[in-house]
Design an enzyme around this catalytic site. Structure first.
Site, PDB file in Angstrom:
ATOM      1  N   ARG A  90       0.856  -1.200   0.000  1.00  0.00           N
ATOM      2  CA  ARG A  90       0.000   0.000   0.000  1.00  0.00           C
ATOM      3  C   ARG A  90       0.882   1.236   0.000  1.00  0.00           C
ATOM      4  O   ARG A  90       0.585   2.226   0.640  1.00  0.00           O
ATOM      5  CB  ARG A  90      -0.898   0.012   1.224  1.00  0.00           C
ATOM      6  N   ASP A 122      -6.393  -3.707   0.566  1.00  0.00           N
ATOM      7  CA  ASP A 122      -6.971  -2.693  -0.327  1.00  0.00           C
ATOM      8  C   ASP A 122      -5.953  -1.627  -0.746  1.00  0.00           C
ATOM      9  O   ASP A 122      -6.279  -0.743  -1.543  1.00  0.00           O
ATOM     10  CB  ASP A 122      -8.185  -2.023   0.344  1.00  0.00           C
ATOM     11  N   GLY A 123      -4.752  -1.692  -0.186  1.00  0.00           N
ATOM     12  CA  GLY A 123      -3.715  -0.742  -0.583  1.00  0.00           C
ATOM     13  C   GLY A 123      -3.901   0.654  -0.007  1.00  0.00           C
ATOM     14  O   GLY A 123      -3.149   1.574  -0.326  1.00  0.00           O
ATOM     15  N   ARG A 173       6.091  10.109   3.371  1.00  0.00           N
ATOM     16  CA  ARG A 173       7.113   9.751   4.354  1.00  0.00           C
ATOM     17  C   ARG A 173       8.499   9.890   3.734  1.00  0.00           C
ATOM     18  O   ARG A 173       8.674   9.569   2.557  1.00  0.00           O
ATOM     19  CB  ARG A 173       6.830   8.309   4.755  1.00  0.00           C
ATOM     20  N   ARG A 180      15.068  -2.757   3.895  1.00  0.00           N
ATOM     21  CA  ARG A 180      14.829  -3.396   5.197  1.00  0.00           C
ATOM     22  C   ARG A 180      15.623  -4.693   5.310  1.00  0.00           C
ATOM     23  O   ARG A 180      16.121  -5.206   4.301  1.00  0.00           O
ATOM     24  CB  ARG A 180      13.331  -3.784   5.299  1.00  0.00           C
ATOM     25  N   ASP A 248      10.559  -7.192   8.213  1.00  0.00           N
ATOM     26  CA  ASP A 248      10.185  -6.239   7.166  1.00  0.00           C
ATOM     27  C   ASP A 248       9.992  -4.836   7.743  1.00  0.00           C
ATOM     28  O   ASP A 248       9.808  -3.881   6.991  1.00  0.00           O
ATOM     29  CB  ASP A 248       8.906  -6.697   6.436  1.00  0.00           C
TER      30      ASP A 248
HETATM   31  P1  AMP Z   1       2.885  -3.882   8.213  1.00  0.00           P
HETATM   32  O1  AMP Z   1       2.273  -4.777   9.234  1.00  0.00           O
HETATM   33  O2  AMP Z   1       2.273  -2.519   8.166  1.00  0.00           O
HETATM   34  O3  AMP Z   1       4.348  -3.819   8.321  1.00  0.00           O
HETATM   35  O4  AMP Z   1       2.560  -4.543   6.793  1.00  0.00           O
HETATM   36  C1  AMP Z   1       2.971  -5.829   6.462  1.00  0.00           C
HETATM   37  C2  AMP Z   1       2.729  -6.099   4.998  1.00  0.00           C
HETATM   38  O5  AMP Z   1       1.342  -6.025   4.690  1.00  0.00           O
HETATM   39  C3  AMP Z   1       3.416  -5.128   4.060  1.00  0.00           C
HETATM   40  O6  AMP Z   1       3.825  -5.851   2.938  1.00  0.00           O
HETATM   41  C4  AMP Z   1       2.308  -4.166   3.719  1.00  0.00           C
HETATM   42  O7  AMP Z   1       2.542  -3.522   2.475  1.00  0.00           O
HETATM   43  C5  AMP Z   1       1.101  -5.089   3.659  1.00  0.00           C
HETATM   44  N1  AMP Z   1      -0.153  -4.353   3.941  1.00  0.00           N
HETATM   45  C6  AMP Z   1      -0.556  -3.851   5.114  1.00  0.00           C
HETATM   46  N2  AMP Z   1      -1.747  -3.243   5.004  1.00  0.00           N
HETATM   47  C7  AMP Z   1      -2.128  -3.354   3.715  1.00  0.00           C
HETATM   48  C8  AMP Z   1      -3.257  -2.928   2.953  1.00  0.00           C
HETATM   49  N3  AMP Z   1      -4.270  -2.251   3.491  1.00  0.00           N
HETATM   50  N4  AMP Z   1      -3.271  -3.227   1.633  1.00  0.00           N
HETATM   51  C9  AMP Z   1      -2.258  -3.903   1.068  1.00  0.00           C
HETATM   52  N5  AMP Z   1      -1.179  -4.339   1.710  1.00  0.00           N
HETATM   53  C10 AMP Z   1      -1.094  -4.066   3.021  1.00  0.00           C
HETATM   54 MG    MG Z   2       5.727  -2.706   7.421  1.00  0.00          MG
END
Ligand code: AMP
Ligand code: MG
Length: 485
Positions: A90, A122-123, A173, A180, A248
């Site tokens: 996203r 949903d991105g 950002r 990472r 990540d």
């Molecule tokens: P995070 O927990 O924020 O570090 O996200 C972990 C992974 O999930 C990363 O690859 C994000 O890009 C993906 N991700 C988190 N939220 C969404 C979303 N709403 N739509 C698509 N990918 C997501």
């Molecule tokens: Mg992340």
């Protein structure tokens, strides 16, 4: 006014490491927050940042004309389980910018739509999540903790569904780089080892230009370990709990990244778990060094083919560097914690005074930030009344205070000045942040602006911000945090 001179060096890396991605245009973008102080620091014209052109660029309506933006690929261990294909699900790297100090920064949009790595998501991002990241990242920066920064926040004109509908938003950002640990894990998965080498060489050149040609990958590993050890020590000295230290979410630059379920500890409970999705209690305040070490071990594993052609020898090199983590962390953490109470490691008895303080804090779950700040105020001449008022009974706290006062340096001017730079008055507390985020989603940005101005000058007492300075008498403290995604 002309747009800043953006480009995209990451696109010169092997194509396996990213996909080209132009975000879908937001239907009705609107600038909500613009960080002029950061823009000035980077050398980005604030007039441009506030312009319609910038808004169109940052909301995907106008693509850059000299390159194509990208979504970065990465893998990651999330809560201990490995996902080989994560990536910017996203987010998009909309450009890079060489700032006034000649340092290259990523300009990254979070919440900009579905990419090749979105899986079921949903991105998008909800306004409250964007604003939470904004205020926490800017708070950390003001505390002197390395972190990604927030240049702007905009609403998209869409509605994003989470537990309930939220205004959709995009965070702009900046980071020294979004590479990472998970990016290296992803590169390592490829048979073709030139991908890993290209990524490592790029990262070294961009983030660690001081590394010389003698065993460069070993130096690289050593530097990443050192930066992380120092970062975690800094987090903990301010009571910060990241909450989602997956590989990540660990940036090679040593910047804090990803502010999902993070919090500042209030009533001190070293082993309490805040994140609602952290079922195994991996990321409590006092678990963070162990988890950072675990992640760094995954990083070292990814680098093995570069450390030595003989795998056995590569493992020995990696282990030797990893074994330094603990000492670097402990030395840094002890120095910071002692300096918070005006002491230093070479003073007899100082470590004991500190450890007694920490047990006393934990025993009564005393507010972490208030404890150190009220001690700082006392060192600056205030009566002990405010300090003692933090404790349910005063005998033990009074005795501790006497032991502290016996330390010769506790009242020295240098120690006091240092205390004032390590013990903030304002942090984004749970209840205050929640109130500000709730109001912002209904269109009232005033509480958020107030809190933002408090936490971005965290050491300067301002009378009109008094209500944000201390834990309110019956204020709710952080109980549980959510990922906000
Ligand atoms: P995070 O927990 O924020 O570090 O996200 C972990 C992974 O999930 C990363 O690859 C994000 O890009 C993906 N991700 C988190 N939220 C969404 C979303 N709403 N739509 C698509 N990918 C997501
Ligand atoms: Mg992340």
């Amino acid at each position: 006014m002309p747009a800043p001179d953006f480009d995209l060096s990451y696109a010169d890396l092997p194509k396996a490491l990213y996909t080209l991605y132009q975000p879908a245009p937001a239907p009705a973008p609107d600038m909500v927050l613009q960080n002029n102080a950061l823009a000035a620091k980077l050398g980005i014209d604030e007039k441009w940042l506030g312009s319609q052109n910038a808004l169109r660029f940052l909301s995907g309506q106008t693509p850059p004309d000299n390159y194509a933006p990208i979504a970065m690929a990465y893998a990651g261990h999330q809560f201990g389980g490995f996902s080989p294909r994560l990536g910017d699900g996203r987010a998009v790297l909309i450009g890079e910018y060489v700032a006034l100090d000649n340092i290259r920064h990523d300009i990254h949009l979070k919440g900009s739509g579905r990419t090749a790595y979105s899986r079921g998501g949903d991105g998008k991002a909800a306004l409250r999540a964007v604003l939470k990241e904004y205020i926490f990242s800017e708070s950390l920066a003001a505390l002197g903790i390395p972190t990604t920064r927030s240049l702007a926040a905009l609403t998209t004109g869409e509605t994003v569904m989470r537990q309930k509908p939220h205004p959709g938003a995009i965070l702009v950002r900046t980071a020294r780089s979004h590479i990472r640990v998970g990016t290296f894990q992803f590169a390592r998965l490829h048979e073709d080892q030139t991908i890993l080498k290209a990524l490592a060489d790029y990262t070294i050149e961009r983030l660690f230009p001081e590394i010389n040609s003698v065993a460069p990958y070993e130096q690289f590993l050593a530097q990443v370990i050192e930066k992380q050890a120092k970062l975690i020590a800094k987090w903990m000295s301010f009571g910060f709990i990241h909450g989602v230290m997956n590989t990540d979410n660990m940036a090679i630059s040593g910047e804090t990244i990803d502010f999902g379920p993070c919090a500042f500890v209030e009533g001190f409970a070293p082993d309490r778990v805040f994140s609602s999705i952290d079922h195994h209690g991996r990321y409590a305040w006092n678990k963070q060094p162990e988890m950072a070490y675990w992640n760094l071990t995954r990083f070292a594993e990814s680098l093995l083919p570069l450390l030595h052609t003989d795998e056995g020898k590569a493992v020995v090199i990696a282990q030797e560097q990893l074994s330094k983590f603990s000492n670097i962390f402990t030395a840094q953490f002890n120095d910071l914690m002692l300096a918070k109470i005006g002491l230093s490691p070479d003073m007899d008895g100082a470590p004991q005074v500190l450890s007694n303080a920490m047990s006393m804090l934990a025993q009564h779950e005393i507010d972490f930030t208030s404890f150190f700040r009220r001690l700082t105020d006392m060192a600056a001449g205030k009566s002990e009344h405010g300090f003692l008022a933090l404790f349910p009974e005063h005998t033990k706290a009074g005795a501790w205070l006497q032991s502290w006062q016996k330390q010769p340096a506790a009242r020295s001017k240098t120690a006091r000045i240092k205390m004032q730079t390590l013990n903030p008055v304002y942090i984004p507390r749970y209840t205050q942040t929640e109130t500000a985020l709730e109001a912002a989603e209904t269109g009232d940005m005033a509480p958020f602006q107030n809190l933002l101005s408090a936490v971005t000058s965290p050491f300067d007492v301002r009378q009109k911000l008094a209500s944000l300075a201390e834990l309110e008498q019956d204020g709710e403290t952080t109980v549980q945090t959510f990922c906000e995604t």
